[in-house]
Design a protein around this motif. Sequence first.
Motif, PDB file in Angstrom:
ATOM      1  N   SER A 245       0.812  -1.227   0.000  1.00 37.06           N
ATOM      2  CA  SER A 245       0.000   0.000   0.000  1.00 37.06           C
ATOM      3  C   SER A 245       0.838   1.266   0.000  1.00 37.06           C
ATOM      4  N   GLY A 246       2.145   1.137   0.227  1.00 37.05           N
ATOM      5  CA  GLY A 246       3.015   2.305   0.237  1.00 37.05           C
ATOM      6  C   GLY A 246       4.352   1.975   0.861  1.00 37.05           C
ATOM      7  N   ILE A 247       5.364   2.815   0.593  1.00 37.93           N
ATOM      8  CA  ILE A 247       6.691   2.618   1.176  1.00 37.93           C
ATOM      9  C   ILE A 247       7.186   3.920   1.788  1.00 37.93           C
ATOM     10  N   ILE A 248       7.898   3.777   2.912  1.00 36.14           N
ATOM     11  CA  ILE A 248       8.525   4.912   3.588  1.00 36.14           C
ATOM     12  C   ILE A 248      10.019   4.663   3.601  1.00 36.14           C
ATOM     13  N   LEU A 249      10.798   5.646   3.143  1.00 36.72           N
ATOM     14  CA  LEU A 249      12.247   5.482   3.058  1.00 36.72           C
ATOM     15  C   LEU A 249      12.940   6.614   3.799  1.00 36.72           C
ATOM     16  N   THR A 250      13.862   6.265   4.697  1.00 40.61           N
ATOM     17  CA  THR A 250      14.695   7.267   5.345  1.00 40.61           C
ATOM     18  C   THR A 250      16.124   7.105   4.835  1.00 40.61           C
ATOM     19  N   SER A 251      16.692   8.182   4.346  1.00 39.62           N
ATOM     20  CA  SER A 251      18.072   8.205   3.832  1.00 39.62           C
ATOM     21  C   SER A 251      18.358   7.046   2.887  1.00 39.62           C
ATOM     22  N   PRO A 252      17.507   6.804   1.876  1.00 39.31           N
ATOM     23  CA  PRO A 252      17.688   5.620   1.033  1.00 39.31           C
ATOM     24  C   PRO A 252      18.993   5.657   0.244  1.00 39.31           C
ATOM     25  N   ALA A 253      19.585   4.480   0.080  1.00 35.21           N
ATOM     26  CA  ALA A 253      20.842   4.356  -0.670  1.00 35.21           C
ATOM     27  C   ALA A 253      20.525   4.233  -2.158  1.00 35.21           C
ATOM     28  N   VAL A 254      20.213   5.353  -2.772  1.00 34.11           N
ATOM     29  CA  VAL A 254      19.934   5.354  -4.209  1.00 34.11           C
ATOM     30  C   VAL A 254      20.967   6.170  -4.979  1.00 34.11           C
ATOM     31  N   GLY A 255      21.958   6.692  -4.267  1.00 33.81           N
ATOM     32  CA  GLY A 255      22.993   7.463  -4.941  1.00 33.81           C
ATOM     33  C   GLY A 255      24.315   7.376  -4.209  1.00 33.81           C
ATOM     34  N   VAL A 256      25.246   6.554  -4.713  1.00 37.76           N
ATOM     35  CA  VAL A 256      26.604   6.450  -4.165  1.00 37.76           C
ATOM     36  C   VAL A 256      27.561   6.520  -5.337  1.00 37.76           C
ATOM     37  N   ASN A 330      11.923   5.602 -12.732  1.00 34.78           N
ATOM     38  CA  ASN A 330      10.651   5.959 -13.372  1.00 34.78           C
ATOM     39  C   ASN A 330       9.662   4.800 -13.438  1.00 34.78           C
ATOM     40  N   ARG A 331      10.060   3.623 -12.990  1.00 32.08           N
ATOM     41  CA  ARG A 331       9.150   2.478 -12.950  1.00 32.08           C
ATOM     42  C   ARG A 331       8.401   2.392 -11.625  1.00 32.08           C
ATOM     43  N   LEU A 332       8.771   3.225 -10.666  1.00 30.74           N
ATOM     44  CA  LEU A 332       8.156   3.163  -9.336  1.00 30.74           C
ATOM     45  C   LEU A 332       6.761   3.773  -9.368  1.00 30.74           C
ATOM     46  N   ARG A 333       5.768   3.014  -8.866  1.00 31.52           N
ATOM     47  CA  ARG A 333       4.378   3.474  -8.929  1.00 31.52           C
ATOM     48  C   ARG A 333       3.665   3.437  -7.586  1.00 31.52           C
ATOM     49  N   VAL A 334       4.256   2.840  -6.576  1.00 27.31           N
ATOM     50  CA  VAL A 334       3.578   2.726  -5.282  1.00 27.31           C
ATOM     51  C   VAL A 334       3.604   4.076  -4.560  1.00 27.31           C
ATOM     52  N   PRO A 335       2.650   4.332  -3.668  1.00 34.49           N
ATOM     53  CA  PRO A 335       2.713   5.540  -2.835  1.00 34.49           C
ATOM     54  C   PRO A 335       4.057   5.614  -2.106  1.00 34.49           C
ATOM     55  N   LEU A 336       4.646   6.805  -2.091  1.00 30.65           N
ATOM     56  CA  LEU A 336       6.037   6.963  -1.657  1.00 30.65           C
ATOM     57  C   LEU A 336       6.195   8.136  -0.697  1.00 30.65           C
ATOM     58  N   PHE A 337       6.914   7.905   0.395  1.00 26.71           N
ATOM     59  CA  PHE A 337       7.284   8.971   1.325  1.00 26.71           C
ATOM     60  C   PHE A 337       8.784   8.863   1.583  1.00 26.71           C
ATOM     61  N   VAL A 338       9.537   9.879   1.171  1.00 26.64           N
ATOM     62  CA  VAL A 338      10.995   9.891   1.329  1.00 26.64           C
ATOM     63  C   VAL A 338      11.381  10.971   2.334  1.00 26.64           C
ATOM     64  N   LEU A 339      12.247  10.595   3.283  1.00 31.87           N
ATOM     65  CA  LEU A 339      12.777  11.547   4.255  1.00 31.87           C
ATOM     66  C   LEU A 339      14.302  11.462   4.214  1.00 31.87           C
ATOM     67  N   HIS A 340      14.960  12.629   4.215  1.00 29.74           N
ATOM     68  CA  HIS A 340      16.422  12.631   4.123  1.00 29.74           C
ATOM     69  C   HIS A 340      16.983  13.863   4.825  1.00 29.74           C
ATOM     70  N   GLY A 341      18.099  13.693   5.520  1.00 36.41           N
ATOM     71  CA  GLY A 341      18.794  14.809   6.142  1.00 36.41           C
ATOM     72  C   GLY A 341      19.682  15.510   5.120  1.00 36.41           C
ATOM     73  N   MET A 342      19.619  16.823   5.060  1.00 38.05           N
ATOM     74  CA  MET A 342      20.380  17.571   4.061  1.00 38.05           C
ATOM     75  C   MET A 342      21.890  17.506   4.300  1.00 38.05           C
ATOM     76  N   ASP A 343      22.317  17.213   5.540  1.00 36.68           N
ATOM     77  CA  ASP A 343      23.747  17.124   5.851  1.00 36.68           C
ATOM     78  C   ASP A 343      24.239  15.686   5.904  1.00 36.68           C
ATOM     79  N   ASP A 344      23.471  14.783   5.337  1.00 34.19           N
ATOM     80  CA  ASP A 344      23.858  13.369   5.283  1.00 34.19           C
ATOM     81  C   ASP A 344      25.076  13.206   4.372  1.00 34.19           C
ATOM     82  N   THR A 345      26.154  12.584   4.901  1.00 31.91           N
ATOM     83  CA  THR A 345      27.350  12.339   4.092  1.00 31.91           C
ATOM     84  C   THR A 345      27.505  10.859   3.745  1.00 31.91           C
TER      85      THR A 345
END
Length: 397
Positions: A245-256, A330-345
Motif C-alpha cells: 500500500s506504500g513505502i517509507i524510506l529514510t536516507s535511502p541508498a539510491v545514490g553512491v 521511473n518504474r516506481l508506482r507505489v505511494p512513496l514517502f521519502v525523508l532525508h537529512g540535508m547534511d547526510d554524508t
Amino acid sequence: MAVEPLTSGASGRINALFSLRALRSLLLLLNAVVLFLILPFRGTRRASAIGSGEKVGKEEKQESRWKGSSSSSSAGVVRVPVAMLPHRRAAAVVDQEAAARRSLAIQRVVQDEDDQTVREFSLFTSARGDTLFTQSWTPVSVIVRGVVVLLHGLNEHSGRYSDFAKRLNANGFKVYGMDWIGHGGSDGLHGYVHSLDYAVTDMKMFLEKVLAENPGLPCFCFGHSTGGAIILKAVLDPKVEAKVSGIILTSPAVGVQPSAPIVVMLAPIVSFLLPRYQVSVTNKKGLPVSRDPEALVAKYSDPLVYTGPLRVRTGYEILRITSYLQQNMNRLRVPLFVLHGMDDTVTDPGASQKLYEEACSTDKTIKLWEGLLHDLLFELEREAIMDDIIQWLNCRV
C-alpha cells in the motif's frame, strides 16, 4: 565532556573503499595473488626440465611414495581429513559467530517486557537454506489497522528500531522486522553481503509470510539506507507492487558515487577475486551519522552492529543496486514517502530528490531536513520524524 565523532560501521565508507588510495592497496594484493598462482606452474616447468635427465628408477620411487597403503586406493590420490580444510574451519567459525549473535537477538526479545506491546521472534528459512532472524511487535490494547514491514540499514539490525515499532503499535500498526543476511541474528559472515539480490528475494518471501498472517490489512514497507534500496528493488516487481500500500524510506541508498571512473570498471573484478577482503582505509573516523552522542554510543557499543572495515564485495553490491535503481526510478508506482537529512554524508539527499521527481507514483511526498545527518530515527528530532511518518500512514489506512 567532548564526544569523539563516530561513523557508520561500513555504510558510510563506500567512497573510501573505492577511492584511488584503496585501489592501489587492492592492486598490490592482486599482484601478490597473481604471483602466488603463477609460481607453482613455473616451478613445475623447471622441475620437468631438470628431471628429464634423471633415471626412470628414481621417478618410480617418487611415484611409489604417493601410493596409499591400501591396494584399492588410486595412485596419486591424497586424502586430507575434513578438519584440515581451512575453508571448512572458517565456515564453522562463521556459523558459531552467527549462532552467538542469534542467541543475543533472541535474548533481547524475550527480556523486553512492555505492557503495551507483545514482542516475539521467529526464524525464517530463505530459499538458499539460510536461517534469518525475524521479529514482530503487536499492540495489546489498540486495534490493528495496518501492517509495517521494516528493513534496517547496512551493518545494523531490526532490533534497533524497537522504539519506532512501539510508536507504530500505539497508532494501530503491527510491525515486522527481518535481519537480512549477514546482519543481526541471521546467518552469514557479520557485515558481509555476497549479493543484495539475496536480501531482495528474502524480503519478498518474508512479505508473503506477513501478508498471509494478516489478510485484509493494508501493508506498508519501511526501509532505512540500504534497507530502503532493497525495498525499492523489491517493489519494482509488479507482483510485489500490487500487494504493497506504500513505502517509507529514510536516507535511502539510491545514490553512491565512487571517486574515479576506473573504480567502476575494476570493482566487479576485485569483488570476484577478493570478495571478503577488507580495506583498512575504510575504517577511519569521520563525520557522525547522528548529532545525538548517546545514540552514537548505543549504536557502536552494540555487538549486533558491525563496526569493522567494509568488505570489497559488500561495497560493490551497494554500487550495483544503486546503479540499477538510478536507471529504473521511473518504474516506481507505489505511494512513496521519502525523508532525508540535508547534511547526510553517507547517502546522497540529491539522489532522494531525483527519486521523488522521477517516480511515476501519483501519491508521493518528500521531506528534506535541514542540518540532519544519516540516521534520522536516531537524531535529536526523532520524535518529529516519527510523527511525520505516522501521519502519512494514518492518511492511507
